[in-house]
Design a protein around this motif. Structure first.
Motif, PDB file in Angstrom:
ATOM      1  N   PHE A  65       1.536  -1.844   8.246  1.00 36.82           N
ATOM      2  CA  PHE A  65       1.906  -0.436   8.250  1.00 36.82           C
ATOM      3  C   PHE A  65       2.860  -0.179   7.085  1.00 36.82           C
ATOM      4  O   PHE A  65       3.940  -0.775   7.019  1.00 36.82           O
ATOM      5  N   ALA A  66       2.456   0.678   6.156  1.00 29.76           N
ATOM      6  CA  ALA A  66       3.295   1.047   5.021  1.00 29.76           C
ATOM      7  C   ALA A  66       4.140   2.255   5.422  1.00 29.76           C
ATOM      8  O   ALA A  66       3.754   3.403   5.206  1.00 29.76           O
ATOM      9  N   LEU A  67       5.283   1.992   6.007  1.00 32.35           N
ATOM     10  CA  LEU A  67       6.125   3.064   6.534  1.00 32.35           C
ATOM     11  C   LEU A  67       7.041   3.661   5.477  1.00 32.35           C
ATOM     12  O   LEU A  67       7.485   4.800   5.616  1.00 32.35           O
ATOM     13  N   PHE A  68       7.344   2.889   4.425  1.00 34.45           N
ATOM     14  CA  PHE A  68       8.209   3.355   3.344  1.00 34.45           C
ATOM     15  C   PHE A  68       7.582   2.952   2.016  1.00 34.45           C
ATOM     16  O   PHE A  68       6.776   2.024   1.955  1.00 34.45           O
ATOM     17  N   HIS A  69       7.968   3.630   0.956  1.00 38.13           N
ATOM     18  CA  HIS A  69       7.446   3.305  -0.364  1.00 38.13           C
ATOM     19  C   HIS A  69       7.836   1.882  -0.744  1.00 38.13           C
ATOM     20  O   HIS A  69       9.019   1.513  -0.720  1.00 38.13           O
ATOM     21  N   MET A  83       0.825  -1.202   0.000  1.00 40.08           N
ATOM     22  CA  MET A  83       0.000   0.000   0.000  1.00 40.08           C
ATOM     23  C   MET A  83       0.861   1.256   0.000  1.00 40.08           C
ATOM     24  O   MET A  83       2.043   1.223   0.384  1.00 40.08           O
ATOM     25  N   PRO A  84       0.297   2.392  -0.432  1.00 36.21           N
ATOM     26  CA  PRO A  84       1.056   3.642  -0.454  1.00 36.21           C
ATOM     27  C   PRO A  84       1.589   4.011   0.936  1.00 36.21           C
ATOM     28  O   PRO A  84       0.968   3.693   1.962  1.00 36.21           O
ATOM     29  N   ARG A  85       2.729   4.683   0.939  1.00 32.33           N
ATOM     30  CA  ARG A  85       3.353   5.094   2.198  1.00 32.33           C
ATOM     31  C   ARG A  85       2.355   5.859   3.073  1.00 32.33           C
ATOM     32  O   ARG A  85       1.637   6.721   2.615  1.00 32.33           O
ATOM     33  N   GLY A  86       2.313   5.498   4.357  1.00 32.63           N
ATOM     34  CA  GLY A  86       1.410   6.150   5.289  1.00 32.63           C
ATOM     35  C   GLY A  86       0.087   5.449   5.487  1.00 32.63           C
ATOM     36  O   GLY A  86      -0.752   5.914   6.259  1.00 32.63           O
ATOM     37  N   THR A  87      -0.128   4.304   4.806  1.00 33.85           N
ATOM     38  CA  THR A  87      -1.400   3.577   4.903  1.00 33.85           C
ATOM     39  C   THR A  87      -1.318   2.479   5.970  1.00 33.85           C
ATOM     40  O   THR A  87      -0.326   1.754   6.056  1.00 33.85           O
ATOM     41  N   TRP A  95       7.180  -0.877   0.865  1.00 33.59           N
ATOM     42  CA  TRP A  95       7.401  -1.770   1.999  1.00 33.59           C
ATOM     43  C   TRP A  95       6.199  -1.741   2.938  1.00 33.59           C
ATOM     44  O   TRP A  95       5.654  -0.676   3.230  1.00 33.59           O
ATOM     45  N   GLU A  96       5.798  -2.926   3.425  1.00 35.20           N
ATOM     46  CA  GLU A  96       4.760  -3.038   4.452  1.00 35.20           C
ATOM     47  C   GLU A  96       5.264  -3.923   5.585  1.00 35.20           C
ATOM     48  O   GLU A  96       5.946  -4.924   5.352  1.00 35.20           O
ATOM     49  N   PHE A  97       4.900  -3.546   6.809  1.00 33.28           N
ATOM     50  CA  PHE A  97       5.305  -4.285   8.003  1.00 33.28           C
ATOM     51  C   PHE A  97       4.046  -4.773   8.727  1.00 33.28           C
ATOM     52  O   PHE A  97       3.149  -3.986   9.026  1.00 33.28           O
ATOM     53  N   PHE A  98       3.999  -6.081   9.003  1.00 36.07           N
ATOM     54  CA  PHE A  98       2.827  -6.721   9.589  1.00 36.07           C
ATOM     55  C   PHE A  98       3.147  -7.179  11.013  1.00 36.07           C
ATOM     56  O   PHE A  98       4.167  -7.840  11.243  1.00 36.07           O
ATOM     57  N   VAL A  99       2.261  -6.874  11.953  1.00 36.61           N
ATOM     58  CA  VAL A  99       2.387  -7.359  13.328  1.00 36.61           C
ATOM     59  C   VAL A  99       0.986  -7.717  13.801  1.00 36.61           C
ATOM     60  O   VAL A  99       0.114  -6.847  13.910  1.00 36.61           O
ATOM     61  N   GLY A 100       0.741  -8.997  14.056  1.00 38.05           N
ATOM     62  CA  GLY A 100      -0.590  -9.408  14.471  1.00 38.05           C
ATOM     63  C   GLY A 100      -0.568 -10.820  15.010  1.00 38.05           C
ATOM     64  O   GLY A 100       0.463 -11.326  15.452  1.00 38.05           O
TER      65      GLY A 100
END
Length: 218
Positions: free
Chosen positions: A30-34, A8-12, A36-41
């Motif tokens: 969490f899309a913290l960088f263009h 997803m776009p950065r910030g989503t 890249w997405e980070f998943f925690v669940g």
């Protein structure tokens, strides 16, 4: 089970929620960088006689990198690496402990018929440890998942079907799911599916899921 290539776009922030007879999934990303997405669940596994366990959960921590997208932004490639996996890939005869599974998945989406059909392919590799028996051998398995989504039949919706499973020392039976994914806006997707398979264990059954998209920052 199947995912597509899109980061997803950065910030989503994307919140993935599912519930069914075997358990539930709560997996925000969490899309913290263009790109890249980070998943925690966590996946929640209900009381299961086959596993010999009460209700418990499995921590999931993943990172996804989208490294290719076609000119029309309808297909591309990504890879995912992380700790934890969805229970459909894990051994069905024991408790699912956190930090007992490590996975690598290649995610590809191929558009067909002018984008009216999207075909997702997710080959991967899974390492599963038995925390209840530290002296046992680790299990390496090849995992696979593929999903087809057909648009243009039902307004604002896709008809979806998928097959997934694994190949290894103790190859599990493949499972399938089929249903409808409703996409009323860019902020919400809701899916209702029914799943089964040739195995004797508890099937996926009727599941409901949602993807909720929100902006954390610009």
């Amino acid at each position: 089970m199947t995912d597509n290539y899109v980061s997803m776009p950065r910030g989503t922030v994307t919140s993935a929620l599912t519930a069914g007879p075997r358990g539930a999934l709560v997996l925000p990303s969490f899309a913290l960088f263009h790109g890249w997405e980070f998943f925690v669940g966590a996946s929640l596994i209900w009381d299961d006689d086959e596993r010999g366990s009460d209700d418990h959960f499995n921590t999931i921590v993943n990172v996804k990198w989208e490294f290719y997208e076609n000119r029309d932004r309808t297909g591309g490639l990504a890879m995912l690496l992380g700790i934890g996996a969805k229970p459909g890939y894990l051994s069905k005869d024991r408790r699912v402990d956190s930090f007992s599974a490590y996975q690598y998945v290649l995610m590809g989406t191929l558009p067909l018929f002018g984008g009216r059909v999207l075909w997702d392919l997710n080959p991967g590799v899974l390492l599963e440890l038995d925390r209840e028996d530290p002296g046992s051998d680790s299990e390496w398995r090849f995992t696979y998942a593929t999903r087809v989504a057909v648009y243009g039949v039902i307004p604002a919706s896709a008809i979806v079907g998928e097959v997934y499973g694994d190949i290894g020392a103790e190859t599990g039976d493949p499972e399938f799911k089929g249903g409808i994914r409703w996409e009323p806006s860019d902020q919400l997707n809701v899916a209702l599916t029914y799943g089964g398979g040739p195995g004797e264990g508890r099937p996926p059954g009727l599941e409901i899921g949602a993807l909720i998209y929100s902006r954390l920052f610009d």
